[in-house]
Design a protein around this motif. Structure first.
Motif, PDB file in Angstrom:
ATOM      1  N   ILE A  40       1.859 -17.883   1.537  1.00 26.39           N
ATOM      2  CA  ILE A  40       2.331 -16.578   1.083  1.00 26.39           C
ATOM      3  C   ILE A  40       2.041 -16.394  -0.406  1.00 26.39           C
ATOM      4  N   ARG A  41       2.267 -17.433  -1.179  1.00 22.17           N
ATOM      5  CA  ARG A  41       1.976 -17.345  -2.619  1.00 22.17           C
ATOM      6  C   ARG A  41       0.489 -17.138  -2.847  1.00 22.17           C
ATOM      7  N   ARG A  42      -0.347 -17.809  -2.038  1.00 18.98           N
ATOM      8  CA  ARG A  42      -1.789 -17.635  -2.200  1.00 18.98           C
ATOM      9  C   ARG A  42      -2.220 -16.216  -1.842  1.00 18.98           C
ATOM     10  N   PHE A  43      -1.442 -15.535  -0.998  1.00 15.08           N
ATOM     11  CA  PHE A  43      -1.737 -14.148  -0.673  1.00 15.08           C
ATOM     12  C   PHE A  43      -1.304 -13.198  -1.790  1.00 15.08           C
ATOM     13  N   GLY A  44      -0.670 -13.724  -2.820  1.00 13.32           N
ATOM     14  CA  GLY A  44      -0.325 -12.902  -3.974  1.00 13.32           C
ATOM     15  C   GLY A  44       1.114 -12.435  -4.023  1.00 13.32           C
ATOM     16  N   TYR A  45       2.013 -13.113  -3.302  1.00  6.19           N
ATOM     17  CA  TYR A  45       3.428 -12.740  -3.306  1.00  6.19           C
ATOM     18  C   TYR A  45       4.248 -13.907  -3.845  1.00  6.19           C
ATOM     19  N   PRO A  46       4.555 -13.882  -5.158  1.00  7.92           N
ATOM     20  CA  PRO A  46       5.233 -15.030  -5.785  1.00  7.92           C
ATOM     21  C   PRO A  46       6.719 -15.134  -5.454  1.00  7.92           C
ATOM     22  N   ASP A  47       7.339 -14.024  -5.049  1.00 15.64           N
ATOM     23  CA  ASP A  47       8.791 -14.033  -4.809  1.00 15.64           C
ATOM     24  C   ASP A  47       9.074 -14.515  -3.387  1.00 15.64           C
ATOM     25  N   VAL A  48       8.944 -15.838  -3.204  1.00 10.70           N
ATOM     26  CA  VAL A  48       9.136 -16.459  -1.902  1.00 10.70           C
ATOM     27  C   VAL A  48      10.367 -17.343  -1.968  1.00 10.70           C
ATOM     28  N   ILE A  49      11.227 -17.208  -0.984  1.00 10.65           N
ATOM     29  CA  ILE A  49      12.524 -17.889  -0.990  1.00 10.65           C
ATOM     30  C   ILE A  49      12.586 -18.869   0.170  1.00 10.65           C
ATOM     31  N   ASP A  50      13.123 -20.049  -0.104  1.00 11.34           N
ATOM     32  CA  ASP A  50      13.396 -21.045   0.930  1.00 11.34           C
ATOM     33  C   ASP A  50      14.853 -20.885   1.367  1.00 11.34           C
ATOM     34  N   LEU A  58       0.816  -1.211   0.000  1.00 14.01           N
ATOM     35  CA  LEU A  58       0.000   0.000   0.000  1.00 14.01           C
ATOM     36  C   LEU A  58       0.850   1.262   0.000  1.00 14.01           C
ATOM     37  N   ARG A  59       2.053   1.189   0.550  1.00 10.92           N
ATOM     38  CA  ARG A  59       2.949   2.352   0.565  1.00 10.92           C
ATOM     39  C   ARG A  59       3.673   2.550  -0.772  1.00 10.92           C
ATOM     40  N   GLY A  60       3.477   1.648  -1.720  1.00  8.95           N
ATOM     41  CA  GLY A  60       4.042   1.844  -3.048  1.00  8.95           C
ATOM     42  C   GLY A  60       5.272   1.025  -3.373  1.00  8.95           C
ATOM     43  N   ALA A  61       5.598   0.026  -2.553  1.00 10.61           N
ATOM     44  CA  ALA A  61       6.756  -0.819  -2.861  1.00 10.61           C
ATOM     45  C   ALA A  61       6.571  -1.468  -4.232  1.00 10.61           C
ATOM     46  N   ALA A  62       7.640  -1.466  -5.038  1.00  8.97           N
ATOM     47  CA  ALA A  62       7.568  -2.020  -6.388  1.00  8.97           C
ATOM     48  C   ALA A  62       7.751  -3.530  -6.393  1.00  8.97           C
ATOM     49  N   LYS A  63       8.546  -4.029  -5.454  1.00 10.73           N
ATOM     50  CA  LYS A  63       8.840  -5.463  -5.399  1.00 10.73           C
ATOM     51  C   LYS A  63       8.924  -5.887  -3.943  1.00 10.73           C
ATOM     52  N   ILE A  64       8.268  -7.007  -3.620  1.00 12.29           N
ATOM     53  CA  ILE A  64       8.301  -7.539  -2.258  1.00 12.29           C
ATOM     54  C   ILE A  64       8.768  -8.978  -2.328  1.00 12.29           C
ATOM     55  N   MET A  65       9.836  -9.265  -1.612  1.00 11.41           N
ATOM     56  CA  MET A  65      10.405 -10.607  -1.538  1.00 11.41           C
ATOM     57  C   MET A  65      10.301 -11.079  -0.089  1.00 11.41           C
ATOM     58  N   ILE A  66       9.955 -12.355   0.095  1.00  7.51           N
ATOM     59  CA  ILE A  66       9.780 -12.894   1.440  1.00  7.51           C
ATOM     60  C   ILE A  66      10.588 -14.176   1.575  1.00  7.51           C
ATOM     61  N   SER A  67      11.401 -14.241   2.616  1.00  6.45           N
ATOM     62  CA  SER A  67      12.187 -15.435   2.925  1.00  6.45           C
ATOM     63  C   SER A  67      11.516 -16.171   4.078  1.00  6.45           C
ATOM     64  N   GLU A  68      11.187 -17.456   3.863  1.00  2.00           N
ATOM     65  CA  GLU A  68      10.467 -18.230   4.880  1.00  2.00           C
ATOM     66  C   GLU A  68      10.856 -19.707   4.778  1.00  2.00           C
ATOM     67  N   PRO A  69      11.392 -20.293   5.852  1.00  2.45           N
ATOM     68  CA  PRO A  69      11.824 -21.696   5.796  1.00  2.45           C
ATOM     69  C   PRO A  69      10.692 -22.717   5.877  1.00  2.45           C
ATOM     70  N   ASN A  70       9.506 -22.320   6.372  1.00  6.17           N
ATOM     71  CA  ASN A  70       8.389 -23.242   6.550  1.00  6.17           C
ATOM     72  C   ASN A  70       7.660 -23.433   5.219  1.00  6.17           C
ATOM     73  N   ALA A  71       7.661 -24.675   4.710  1.00 11.13           N
ATOM     74  CA  ALA A  71       7.091 -24.946   3.384  1.00 11.13           C
ATOM     75  C   ALA A  71       5.604 -24.613   3.326  1.00 11.13           C
ATOM     76  N   GLY A  72       4.863 -24.938   4.388  1.00 13.35           N
ATOM     77  CA  GLY A  72       3.433 -24.636   4.404  1.00 13.35           C
ATOM     78  C   GLY A  72       3.170 -23.145   4.335  1.00 13.35           C
ATOM     79  N   ARG A  73       3.967 -22.387   5.061  1.00 18.22           N
ATOM     80  CA  ARG A  73       3.794 -20.939   5.025  1.00 18.22           C
ATOM     81  C   ARG A  73       4.171 -20.371   3.668  1.00 18.22           C
ATOM     82  N   ARG A  74       5.184 -20.924   3.028  1.00 19.87           N
ATOM     83  CA  ARG A  74       5.559 -20.419   1.701  1.00 19.87           C
ATOM     84  C   ARG A  74       4.387 -20.553   0.732  1.00 19.87           C
TER      85      ARG A  74
END
Length: 337
Positions: free
Chosen positions: A200-210, A181-197
């Motif tokens: 996160i993708r279902r929330f609309g954030y494809p750039d998820v890293i294990d 909402l603040r205007g970030a152009a790219k959001i990347m999320i690092s998460e070791p838990n496979a279920g949470r990853r």
């Protein structure tokens, strides 16, 4: 009424307590939802102070049952969210306009009875009416969302930023929504838990890293032309993620220590990296004057799926075990069914 009491041991005890009738400036709330926070877990692990015996739970919402004679901000039947902190108003931070840093702070669910009970009686100045069409579970997320908004403000997230979030639990996802909402152009999320990853993708954030099986630094540098992220947020609260945050920020980058790390934990930082890149490192705690803003913006945040598990009050130990395992995103207690 039933309540889950913290008595200084590692297990909450279900006990019967009298319902506290509201004073002239208080509101009696029938609890709809109370979510488990990492702080609640730290209290049981003796990593964070609380004042037993006390009912834990500082993230909660409910329906107004009765109000004191001076209360004008809500009426019986209203769905409300509670900002759980009570400030002294007299210490130096309070008088400098930073009451969230109050030296004599009290809080529902820490040293005053909180939300893991069927009814709670709280001061009217901590109560906020919830916008129409929001659920009690979304309303219970007001406190953590206010903390996240403070963090986004502190990190000065802006239009065009690349934001890297280390830790994709409930807080990580809320931080992502606010950064978007603040205007970030790219959001990347690092998460070791496979279920949470997957969530996160279902929330609309494809750039998820294990980070356990992928090279986080290589992926971030590749995605940013070798520069690093404009904003790096440690939402995990672990020494290794805090240290990573400094290494993954670009020139003039901002680093936010958001996740709650146990007192006494330390990391090594190369001062030259902070100096040469003019990095800004900030912390954020609690939610100063953000709860009203959160209630205004909550309908746009699409947080209804953050709560993934629900438990009855009698099953609260099972709920805490699920939270400790990292099941789902947010664990919710439903004291009244």
């Amino acid at each position: 009424m039933k309540a889950a009491i913290f008595d200084g041991t590692e297990e909450l005890k279900i006990r019967d307590l009298p319902i506290q009738e509201p004073k002239h400036d208080e509101v009696l709330i029938r609890i709809d939802s109370a979510t488990i926070c990492g702080t609640d877990q730290h209290i049981l692990e003796k990593k964070f102070e609380a004042k037993p015996p006390v009912v834990l739970g500082h993230e909660f919402s409910g329906y107004v049952e009765r109000v004191g004679s001076s209360v004008r901000i809500c009426e019986p039947g209203d769905l409300v969210s509670v900002e759980p902190h009570v400030y002294c108003g007299c210490c130096k931070p309070c008088r400098l306009g930073k009451p969230h840093l109050c030296l004599d702070r009290l809080a529902w669910g820490i040293n005053l009875n909180g939300g893991f009970e069927q009814f709670a009686t709280v001061r009217m100045d901590t109560v906020y009416r919830v916008p129409d069409h929001l659920s009690g579970e979304e309303a219970a997320l007001g406190e953590i969302t206010g903390c996240c908004l403070n963090g986004i403000d502190r990190a000065n997230v802006g239009i065009g930023d690349t934001v890297l979030i280390l830790g994709g639990g409930a807080a990580g996802l809320i931080l992502a929504r606010l950064a978007e909402l603040r205007g970030a152009a790219k959001i990347m999320i690092s998460e070791p838990n496979a279920g949470r990853r997957e969530q996160i993708r279902r929330f609309g954030y494809p750039d998820v890293i294990d980070p356990l099986n992928e090279n986080l630094a290589d992926i971030v540098l590749s995605a940013t032309g070798g520069l690093g992220a404009d904003v790096v947020i440690d939402a995990a609260g672990r020494p290794e993620t805090a240290a990573q945050a400094v290494e993954l920020a670009c020139h003039a980058g901002r680093i936010l220590f958001f996740g709650v790390m146990a007192p006494g934990k330390k990391i090594e930082i190369e001062p030259n990296r902070v100096f040469a890149r003019e990095l800004t490192i900030v912390g954020s705690i609690r939610n100063p004057f953000t709860h009203h803003r959160v209630m205004e913006i909550m309908p746009r945040l699409r947080l209804k799926d953050i709560v993934t598990h629900r438990f009855a009050l009698d099953d609260i130990q099972e709920a805490f075990a699920a939270a400790k395992r990292g099941d789902g995103l947010k664990i919710c207690i439903k004291p009244n069914g």
